[in-house]
Design an enzyme around this catalytic site. Sequence first.
Site, PDB file in Angstrom:
ATOM      1  N   GLU A 161      -0.984  48.460  24.303  1.00  0.00           N
ATOM      2  CA  GLU A 161      -0.587  47.199  23.665  1.00  0.00           C
ATOM      3  C   GLU A 161       0.908  46.880  23.814  1.00  0.00           C
ATOM      4  O   GLU A 161       1.615  46.665  22.821  1.00  0.00           O
ATOM      5  CB  GLU A 161      -1.018  47.195  22.194  1.00  0.00           C
ATOM      6  CG  GLU A 161      -2.532  47.310  22.051  1.00  0.00           C
ATOM      7  CD  GLU A 161      -3.050  47.159  20.626  1.00  0.00           C
ATOM      8  OE1 GLU A 161      -2.233  46.983  19.700  1.00  0.00           O
ATOM      9  OE2 GLU A 161      -4.280  47.222  20.434  1.00  0.00           O
ATOM     10  N   GLU A 278     -10.468  49.425  23.379  1.00  0.00           N
ATOM     11  CA  GLU A 278     -10.595  49.515  21.920  1.00  0.00           C
ATOM     12  C   GLU A 278     -11.377  48.299  21.445  1.00  0.00           C
ATOM     13  O   GLU A 278     -11.097  47.180  21.877  1.00  0.00           O
ATOM     14  CB  GLU A 278      -9.235  49.519  21.204  1.00  0.00           C
ATOM     15  CG  GLU A 278      -8.356  50.719  21.439  1.00  0.00           C
ATOM     16  CD  GLU A 278      -7.049  50.628  20.640  1.00  0.00           C
ATOM     17  OE1 GLU A 278      -6.995  49.865  19.639  1.00  0.00           O
ATOM     18  OE2 GLU A 278      -6.079  51.300  21.031  1.00  0.00           O
TER      19      GLU A 278
END
Length: 502
Positions: A161, A278
């Site tokens: 991220e 995820e």
Amino acid sequence: MNHIKIEKGKYVGVFPDNWKFCVGSGRIGLALQKEYIDALSFVKRHIDFKYLRAHGLLHDDVGIYREDIVDGKTIPFYNFTYIDRIYDSFLEIGIRPFVEIGFMPSKLASGDQTVFYWRGNVTPPKDYKEWEKLIKNVVKHFIDRYGEKEVTQWPFEIWNEPNLTVFWKDANQAEYFKLYEVTVKAIKEVNENIKVGGPAICGGSDYWITDFLNFCHKNNVPVDFLTRHAYTGKPPIYTPHFVYQDVHPIEYMLNEFKTVREMVKNSPFPNLPIHITEFNSSYHPLCPIHDTPFNAAYLARVLSEGGDYVDSFSYWTFSDVFEEAGVPRSLFHGGFGLVAFHNIPKPVFHMFTFFNAMGEKILYRDDHILITEREDKSVALIAWNEVMTKEENQERKYRIEIPVDYKEVFIKQKLIDEEYGNPWRTWIQMGRPRFPSKKQIETLREVATPKVTTFRKTVENGHITLEFTLGKNAVTLFEISKVIDESHTYIGLDDSKIPGGY
């Protein structure tokens, strides 16, 4: 009443198993704990995930990057003591690493910004040449220990991220692209057959995908797959011990999958595999939604349909052995895990095991049901009923006619809902004990199982008919197989002689 009649010999698609390609984990250093390995073995045995992804490969607690001072000169030392123990354990269990490269070793970091309770460093390297050497030595060691044939089956994902300032200093896109380029070229120099990808962004910044793929194309930087994360949580409400989040309808996540697929299709790499590394409802590890039957019913449609759009989607995470927000303060605390501490399965765990019973040929599918035929011609059906608000108590009623070639069938039904397979409810009834006694743990394990019902049915006109009702946040599995009756082989068989009757 939903009335469904399936035509004999008609298949409407193939159900892939890419929903269990990978599963997420707390930071990889936690794999040194016994409970982590016990939980991973349990989940692997019942669901059979193929890969496991975790943060923290290069974090200080794994200890790969170290430095010695010799005659006033700094000399790197690459220490593989712990990672060998960890990866050996994974492979012994039968699960491979989906390698996430990160976070920055503190002695190689350009700054002191960290994330999480365990202080993962999220700054770029202070010396990219030393970073390149580190990556090459890590990959060489993996190949030396596990062999080229094994390691070339491991996907390597660069960072986590980087579109968020908490995970990458200033969310600096140009700096991430530099990190990616240096890292992927270092890996490919060791072995060009290793698959590498990124940018592992979360939702809300999909322009990164276009920018990333254009950067790789323009600069001739290798990219073998694209990664993204997907959550449906709305803005959180924080309290000292919990974080509460409402969620968007599940179409929100499926639309994200579709959007990413279209972006890749229209990019310079139109056939690039997409891995959602995820996914879950809430993105916070203290959100009670994760412990509830709602989470199971809510996410079931993702397992049913997600494989239509992406090559894999990895549930975050397999276990509550997880410390991003600190050491958990109670048994049930809103953790991401499929299983709670003490290997107590949550409802979402059973939802995954239900999908593990599915066959490859799809006989029927809609927003709340999937019916498949297995290789042995038996039939598996899963249905779910997520109820999005507390005011609703909507039931789903079904009458389903399924063609079979047998005279009689054996039917097994498993059910989880607010009452069955819901240890969170029992824990609340106990008074929410933070650190339950052994007796309480035993009770929670006893109730953490689905309701199981079996029956035998005569086939009429080539079909069997199932009628059932799903209550609030229920998920059910029916398995329908041929009866092979061997009663006639028992000499003197007469159940009427059993006291109490039969």
